[in-house]
Design a protein around this motif. Structure first.
Motif, short mmCIF file in Angstrom:
data_model
loop_
_atom_site.label_atom_id
_atom_site.label_comp_id
_atom_site.label_asym_id
_atom_site.label_seq_id
_atom_site.Cartn_x
_atom_site.Cartn_y
_atom_site.Cartn_z
N MET A 18 0.85 -1.18 0.00
CA MET A 18 0.00 0.00 0.00
C MET A 18 0.89 1.24 0.00
SD MET A 18 -2.95 1.09 2.64
CE MET A 18 -1.80 1.71 3.84
N LYS A 19 1.52 1.48 -1.13
CA LYS A 19 2.46 2.58 -1.22
C LYS A 19 1.78 3.91 -1.52
CE LYS A 19 6.71 0.58 -2.79
NZ LYS A 19 7.59 0.46 -3.95
N ASN A 20 1.12 3.98 -2.64
CA ASN A 20 0.61 5.25 -3.13
C ASN A 20 -0.90 5.22 -3.31
OD1 ASN A 20 3.19 6.62 -3.50
ND2 ASN A 20 3.55 5.06 -5.06
N TRP A 21 -1.59 5.63 -2.27
CA TRP A 21 -3.04 5.74 -2.33
C TRP A 21 -3.41 7.20 -2.20
CZ3 TRP A 21 -7.23 2.71 -3.24
CH2 TRP A 21 -6.94 1.37 -3.53
N GLU A 22 -4.27 7.62 -3.09
CA GLU A 22 -4.75 9.00 -3.05
C GLU A 22 -6.22 8.97 -2.62
OE1 GLU A 22 -4.77 13.05 -5.71
OE2 GLU A 22 -4.26 11.16 -6.67
N ILE A 23 -6.53 9.78 -1.62
CA ILE A 23 -7.91 9.93 -1.16
C ILE A 23 -8.37 11.29 -1.64
CG2 ILE A 23 -9.48 9.83 0.80
CD1 ILE A 23 -7.70 7.28 0.39
N LEU A 24 -9.21 11.28 -2.65
CA LEU A 24 -9.71 12.52 -3.24
C LEU A 24 -10.93 12.97 -2.43
CD1 LEU A 24 -9.58 11.26 -6.92
CD2 LEU A 24 -7.86 12.62 -5.74
N THR A 25 -10.84 14.11 -1.79
CA THR A 25 -11.93 14.55 -0.93
C THR A 25 -12.69 15.71 -1.52
OG1 THR A 25 -10.46 15.98 0.34
CG2 THR A 25 -10.82 13.77 1.20
N GLU A 26 -13.98 15.69 -1.24
CA GLU A 26 -14.86 16.79 -1.59
C GLU A 26 -15.75 17.05 -0.39
OE1 GLU A 26 -18.54 17.75 -4.60
OE2 GLU A 26 -16.98 16.37 -5.30
N ASN A 27 -15.81 18.28 0.03
CA ASN A 27 -16.59 18.61 1.21
C ASN A 27 -17.77 19.50 0.84
OD1 ASN A 27 -17.68 19.40 3.61
ND2 ASN A 27 -15.84 20.33 4.42
N ASN A 28 -18.95 18.90 0.86
CA ASN A 28 -20.19 19.65 0.69
C ASN A 28 -20.98 19.61 2.00
OD1 ASN A 28 -19.59 20.17 -1.99
ND2 ASN A 28 -20.62 18.32 -2.70
N GLY A 29 -20.29 19.29 3.09
CA GLY A 29 -20.93 19.15 4.39
C GLY A 29 -20.60 20.27 5.36
N GLY A 30 -19.88 21.27 4.92
CA GLY A 30 -19.61 22.43 5.75
C GLY A 30 -18.40 22.28 6.66
N GLU A 31 -18.32 23.20 7.62
CA GLU A 31 -17.17 23.27 8.52
C GLU A 31 -17.02 22.02 9.36
OE1 GLU A 31 -16.90 26.85 10.85
OE2 GLU A 31 -17.53 28.06 9.13
N MET A 32 -18.14 21.45 9.81
CA MET A 32 -18.04 20.27 10.65
C MET A 32 -17.39 19.12 9.88
SD MET A 32 -20.78 18.15 12.99
CE MET A 32 -22.10 18.72 12.02
N ALA A 33 -17.76 18.95 8.64
CA ALA A 33 -17.16 17.88 7.83
C ALA A 33 -15.67 18.13 7.65
CB ALA A 33 -17.86 17.79 6.48
N ALA A 34 -15.29 19.36 7.43
CA ALA A 34 -13.87 19.70 7.25
C ALA A 34 -13.04 19.28 8.47
CB ALA A 34 -13.70 21.19 6.98
N ALA A 35 -13.63 19.38 9.64
CA ALA A 35 -12.93 19.02 10.87
C ALA A 35 -12.67 17.52 10.97
CB ALA A 35 -13.74 19.49 12.09
N TYR A 36 -13.40 16.70 10.21
CA TYR A 36 -13.26 15.25 10.31
C TYR A 36 -12.70 14.59 9.06
CZ TYR A 36 -15.60 15.89 14.67
OH TYR A 36 -15.89 16.30 15.94
N GLU A 37 -12.24 15.37 8.10
CA GLU A 37 -11.65 14.79 6.89
C GLU A 37 -10.44 13.93 7.21
OE1 GLU A 37 -10.78 17.37 3.58
OE2 GLU A 37 -12.76 18.31 3.72
N ASP A 38 -9.56 14.41 8.08
CA ASP A 38 -8.36 13.64 8.43
C ASP A 38 -8.70 12.33 9.12
OD1 ASP A 38 -6.65 15.45 7.25
OD2 ASP A 38 -6.16 16.48 9.12
N VAL A 39 -9.70 12.36 9.98
CA VAL A 39 -10.14 11.13 10.66
C VAL A 39 -10.62 10.11 9.63
CG1 VAL A 39 -11.91 10.16 12.20
CG2 VAL A 39 -10.75 12.28 12.81
#
Length: 156
Positions: free
Chosen positions: A1-22
């Motif tokens: 598992m060398k190179n995995w890209e997690i492409l994120t899109e946040n349409n859930g607001g500030e609360m979602a942004a706080a949990y992207e890393d989790v």
């Protein structure tokens, strides 16, 4: 598992942004626990209730919101062929409803961190071919989810 890209899109607001890393940590935890050795990518989208209800209705025919959805690109046999060093797979898309995560965290009496991680783990396991339609499959999937969350230090 060398190179995995997690492409994120946040349409859930500030609360979602706080949990992207989790959520990303949970995705990587599943890939490691399931011995995924190829490279690849997963799309991770955070939505709110209304948009999630639209997706659930469009793709599952259920006119109600839900906590998460998974859209795998491959079946288990195809993934097994690509899961080798040097292989590459666009595993699929996962969608997490941040509003439902907040409600469920309160209902279950645990942190938002644990709930978002649970939904991400659950969704990635679906992308890898796990299911919970039959009781025996549900038990297997539930056990695997709890093992991975425990490894992350997020026990119930």
């Amino acid at each position: 598992m060398k190179n995995w890209e997690i492409l994120t899109e946040n349409n859930g607001g500030e609360m979602a942004a706080a949990y992207e890393d989790v959520a990303k940590k949970a995705v990587f935890a599943v890939l490691a626990a399931e011995n995924i050795v190829c490279d690849g990518e997963i799309s991770l989208v955070f939505l709110a209730d209304e948009e999630m209800q639209e997706l659930n209705n469009q793709y599952r025919g259920k006119d109600a919101t839900t906590d998460c959805l998974s859209f795998p690109q491959f079946g288990g046999d195809e993934l097994a062929l690509m899961n080798k060093p040097g292989g590459y797979v666009m595993l699929g898309d996962i969608v997490i409803n941040i509003n439902k995560a907040e409600t469920q965290a309160a209902e279950y009496g645990h942190s938002m961190e644990r709930e978002v991680a649970f939904l991400a783990v659950h969704s990635v396991l679906h992308l890898l071919g796990y299911d919970h339609e039959e009781e025996c499959d549900e038990g297997r999937m539930n056990a695997r989810q709890e093992e991975i969350l425990a490894e992350m230090g997020l026990r119930r």
